[in-house]
Design an enzyme around this catalytic site. Structure first.
Site, short mmCIF file in Angstrom:
data_model
loop_
_atom_site.label_atom_id
_atom_site.label_comp_id
_atom_site.label_asym_id
_atom_site.label_seq_id
_atom_site.Cartn_x
_atom_site.Cartn_y
_atom_site.Cartn_z
N SER A 25 48.36 36.87 35.31
CA SER A 25 48.82 36.72 36.70
C SER A 25 48.11 35.52 37.35
O SER A 25 47.30 34.84 36.71
CB SER A 25 48.46 37.99 37.48
OG SER A 25 47.05 38.10 37.59
N SER A 28 43.91 34.78 37.43
CA SER A 28 43.38 35.45 36.23
C SER A 28 42.53 34.50 35.38
O SER A 28 41.98 34.92 34.37
CB SER A 28 44.54 36.00 35.40
OG SER A 28 45.37 34.95 34.94
N GLU A 97 51.17 25.68 33.34
CA GLU A 97 52.29 26.17 34.17
C GLU A 97 53.60 26.16 33.38
O GLU A 97 54.66 25.77 33.88
CB GLU A 97 52.43 25.31 35.45
CG GLU A 97 51.19 25.30 36.32
CD GLU A 97 50.92 26.62 37.04
OE1 GLU A 97 51.74 27.56 36.94
OE2 GLU A 97 49.85 26.71 37.68
N ALA A 98 53.54 26.62 32.14
CA ALA A 98 54.69 26.55 31.23
C ALA A 98 55.88 27.37 31.70
O ALA A 98 57.01 27.11 31.30
CB ALA A 98 54.26 27.00 29.84
N CYS A 153 41.96 43.31 40.97
CA CYS A 153 42.81 43.76 42.08
C CYS A 153 42.04 43.62 43.40
O CYS A 153 40.94 44.16 43.56
CB CYS A 153 43.23 45.21 41.88
SG CYS A 153 44.19 45.87 43.25
N CYS A 156 41.72 47.37 45.12
CA CYS A 156 40.89 48.47 44.61
C CYS A 156 39.82 48.05 43.61
O CYS A 156 38.97 48.85 43.25
CB CYS A 156 41.78 49.55 44.00
SG CYS A 156 42.39 49.11 42.36
N CYS A 188 48.42 49.43 42.85
CA CYS A 188 48.45 48.80 44.17
C CYS A 188 49.66 47.87 44.30
O CYS A 188 50.19 47.69 45.40
CB CYS A 188 47.14 48.04 44.41
SG CYS A 188 45.70 49.13 44.45
ZN ZN Z 1 44.46 48.11 42.65
#
Ligand code: ZN
Length: 209
Positions: A25, A28, A97-98, A153, A156, A188
């Site tokens: 993501s 990451s 950024e493929a 995240c 959380c 989430c």
């Molecule tokens: Zn979360």
């Protein structure tokens, strides 16, 4: 952590190439990992060429820049097929950024690896809706090595694999980064606007006591 396979110093046409995919993501560390591998290839005195889609201009027109401001010079290209002639006789090809490239990117990467080159591709594996993004799934299929990196995240603190969009837009490509997205875990991400930070803190305090 990814460790490079060792290979003999032979002319390109005598050795085997391969494809590495770094996906995950936003936030990451994909680009950091790409830059880490390319920096090590440079230390090994390998010739490297780096490409990115011309549409990704959020930070700099020619450099690949990660969120943590690591930077490495790259060539912006309009289409995937432009990479082949520009790669020339280099040893290592980096592509960032493929997910924004057209479908030719898969055959371009296969072609480069078949020429004996090491191909390192980084990209988002899911869009803001949680759907597979562009040709990343196909690239993962044809790659020798796949590394999925994770963010944390924001809500959380669990491991995050989704890029949650904070602004109401249905556009798939929305550049702008930190202000428009946050990294979220599965739970989430699915809670959407109902994922409250305070609620989570109280839940965890009471469960343990
Ligand atoms: Zn979360």
């Amino acid at each position: 952590m990814f460790i490079e396979p060792t290979r003999r110093r032979e002319p390109t046409h005598l050795r085997t190439g391969w494809i590495e995919v770094i996906c995950g993501s936003m936030f990451s560390g994909k680009t950091e990992e790409l830059i880490r591998r390319l920096t090590r290839a440079r230390i090994a005195k390998l010739n490297i060429q780096i490409f990115k889609p011309a549409l990704d201009t959020r930070y700099h027109h020619e450099n690949i820049v990660s969120h943590s401001d690591l930077t490495i010079p790259s060539t912006p290209v309009q289409t995937a097929s432009q990479i082949l002639p520009l790669a020339g006789d280099c040893d290592v090809v980096g592509i960032d950024e493929a997910q924004f490239f057209d479908t030719d990117i898969v055959n371009v990467c296969i072609n480069l690896a078949n020429q004996g080159k090491r191909v390192i591709v980084a990209g988002l594996d899911m869009d803001f809706a949680g759907n597979p993004f562009g040709c990343i799934p196909q690239l993962m299929s044809v790659a020798e090595y796949v590394t999925k990196v994770h963010a944390i995240c924001i809500v959380c603190g669990d491991l995050a694999q989704y890029s949650y969009r904070l602004v109401p837009s249905k556009e798939r490509v929305l550049l702008g980064e930190t202000e428009s997205y946050e990294a979220r875990c599965r739970r989430c991400f699915n809670l959407g606007e109902n994922a409250g930070r305070k609620e989570w803190v109280y839940e965890n305090v009471t469960d343990d006591e």
